[in-house]
Design a protein around this motif. Structure first.
Motif, short mmCIF file in Angstrom:
data_model
loop_
_atom_site.label_atom_id
_atom_site.label_comp_id
_atom_site.label_asym_id
_atom_site.label_seq_id
_atom_site.Cartn_x
_atom_site.Cartn_y
_atom_site.Cartn_z
N PRO A 17 0.81 -1.25 0.06
CA PRO A 17 0.05 -0.07 -0.03
C PRO A 17 0.89 1.29 0.21
N VAL A 18 0.38 2.27 -0.78
CA VAL A 18 1.02 3.43 -1.09
C VAL A 18 0.16 4.76 -0.66
N ILE A 19 0.59 5.87 -0.38
CA ILE A 19 -0.24 7.19 -0.44
C ILE A 19 0.17 7.79 -1.35
N ARG A 20 -0.70 8.41 -2.32
CA ARG A 20 -0.34 9.32 -3.08
C ARG A 20 -0.79 10.55 -2.75
N VAL A 21 0.18 11.76 -2.91
CA VAL A 21 -0.32 12.88 -2.52
C VAL A 21 -0.42 13.72 -3.62
N VAL A 22 -1.45 14.49 -3.95
CA VAL A 22 -1.84 15.12 -5.25
C VAL A 22 -2.15 16.63 -5.11
N ALA A 42 6.63 3.26 2.88
CA ALA A 42 7.34 3.40 4.21
C ALA A 42 8.89 3.74 4.25
N GLU A 43 9.59 3.18 3.11
CA GLU A 43 10.88 3.39 2.87
C GLU A 43 11.21 4.46 2.00
N GLY A 44 10.39 4.98 1.02
CA GLY A 44 10.63 5.65 0.04
C GLY A 44 9.72 6.47 -0.65
N GLN A 45 10.04 7.32 -1.71
CA GLN A 45 8.94 7.88 -2.28
C GLN A 45 9.35 8.14 -3.62
N ASP A 46 8.38 8.65 -4.55
CA ASP A 46 8.26 8.61 -5.95
C ASP A 46 7.86 9.96 -6.59
N ALA A 64 2.52 8.87 8.12
CA ALA A 64 1.65 8.75 9.32
C ALA A 64 0.54 8.00 9.03
N MET A 65 -0.15 8.46 7.74
CA MET A 65 -1.42 7.65 7.55
C MET A 65 -1.08 6.18 7.19
N LEU A 66 0.06 5.75 6.64
CA LEU A 66 0.47 4.56 6.43
C LEU A 66 0.29 3.79 7.55
N ALA A 67 0.96 4.31 8.79
CA ALA A 67 1.21 4.00 10.07
C ALA A 67 -0.28 3.69 10.65
N LEU A 94 -4.45 16.63 -1.42
CA LEU A 94 -5.19 15.32 -1.42
C LEU A 94 -4.52 14.22 -1.06
N TRP A 95 -4.65 13.68 -0.06
CA TRP A 95 -3.70 12.20 0.32
C TRP A 95 -4.62 11.14 0.08
N GLU A 96 -4.47 10.08 -0.79
CA GLU A 96 -5.06 8.84 -0.95
C GLU A 96 -4.44 7.56 -0.90
N ARG A 97 -4.91 6.57 -0.09
CA ARG A 97 -4.20 5.36 -0.05
C ARG A 97 -4.65 4.51 -1.43
#
Length: 324
Positions: A17-22, A42-46, A64-67, A94-97
């Motif tokens: 699972p990832v969180i995309r921030v747009v 948890a360990e990175g970003q793109d 924090a949302m992933l956790a 907007l943050w979305e899982r």
């Protein structure tokens, strides 16, 4: 900017699972435009939404949302007062899982940023995208974030820069959704100016270049040498391909087919190579041959897309039946 579903699916497959921030909305001066995004695990970003402190804070919120298991959040931010940045504008993030089963499927991704029913304008955007393939620009429309969903262009490899190869590049270049790679034995084989959007690949050992092609690429083989053509076909059969066509006569293909079988390739795989190619009824002028071959490629790409879509639908059906 657009919602790159396949890229996001790859990140989910690799990291879970990832969180995309747009960036959902911009007013005044801001580091990035609507639709810019950063995807966080948890360990990175793109990707990036820019802004230094803005992105640092957004990524921290995403982790924090992933956790804690939250699926969604939104926030309006004044870049100066809230972030101490010199930009004088405001943004809404907007943050979305996303997980494997929650990736959007439609050609346009529309969802509310705040509690709001879809307006008639949003409904029309969705209808046009489905019926006409119209890709809207990313925008916040009546409280709904609208993003076009894009898929990677289909890789098309053209082997040979002679008269027909040049005509074929000219025929394919205006068509959307194709990524053209043009291969020949040396730079002198190509025209002085390579069109924008075409990757020229001089390859002295042209058959070895088949190992560089994606296994799902579409190929047209039309070099100046029958020996090269045969070696390329051998390489493609070893590498794998979505579709392949070979310029030549039925007699040439009968000879090639026998030799390829003697080289150890299965008859069923050999028969996936189409020869002759094009439409004899159009004539033998290079431009006429190119028109027929271009039509073949367009059909091949469409069939591959339909097959992939059918596979995705089957996967979704299986997940529904299994309760995933």
């Amino acid at each position: 900017m657009s919602f790159e579903r396949d890229h996001l699916a790859g990140l989910v497959a690799a990291h879970g699972p990832v969180i995309r921030v747009v960036v959902a909305e911009v007013a005044g001066s801001a580091p990035r435009e609507v639709g810019a995004s950063v995807t966080v695990w948890a360990e990175g970003q793109d990707g990036t939404i820019g802004g230094g402190t803005l992105e640092y804070d957004a990524v921290a919120t995403a982790r924090a949302m992933l956790a804690d298991g939250r699926d969604r959040a939104t926030r309006a931010i004044a870049l100066g007062p809230d972030m101490g940045q010199c930009c004088g504008g405001r943004v809404r993030l907007l943050w979305e899982r996303f997980e494997a089963g929650t990736l959007p499927e439609d050609p346009v991704f529309c969802r509310p940023v705040a509690d709001a029913a879809p307006s008639l304008k949003v409904q029309k955007i969705e209808a046009r995208a489905r019926a006409q393939g119209t890709a809207p620009a990313p925008a916040l429309v009546d409280g709904w974030l609208v993003e076009p969903i894009t898929t990677p262009p289909a890789p098309v490899w053209i082997w040979g820069a002679g008269h027909v190869g040049r005509a074929l590049v000219g025929s394919l270049l205006p068509l959307p959704g194709l990524a053209l790679t043009w291969v020949d034995t040396g730079p002198e084989r190509f025209p002085e100016t390579i069109p924008d959007g075409v990757t020229a690949l001089p390859a002295p050992d042209i058959a070895a270049a088949t190992r560089l092609a994606p296994p799902g690429a579409h190929h047209i083989v039309m070099t100046y040498s029958h020996a090269f053509d045969q070696a390329i076909c051998d390489g493609l059969l070893a590498r794998g391909f979505s579709s392949a066509g070979l310029i030549g006569s039925a007699t040439k293909w009968a000879r090639f087919r026998k030799r390829l079988q003697q080289m150890g390739h299965a008859p069923a795989e050999i028969d996936r190579i189409r020869c002759p190619i094009g439409d004899k009824g159009l004539g033998k002028h290079p431009a006429a041959i190119a028109l027929g071959v271009a039509a073949d490629i367009v059909r091949d790409v469409a069939r591959a897309g339909e097959s992939a879509a059918a596979g995705d639908e089957g996967d979704r059906d299986e997940r529904r039946l299994s309760g995933d």
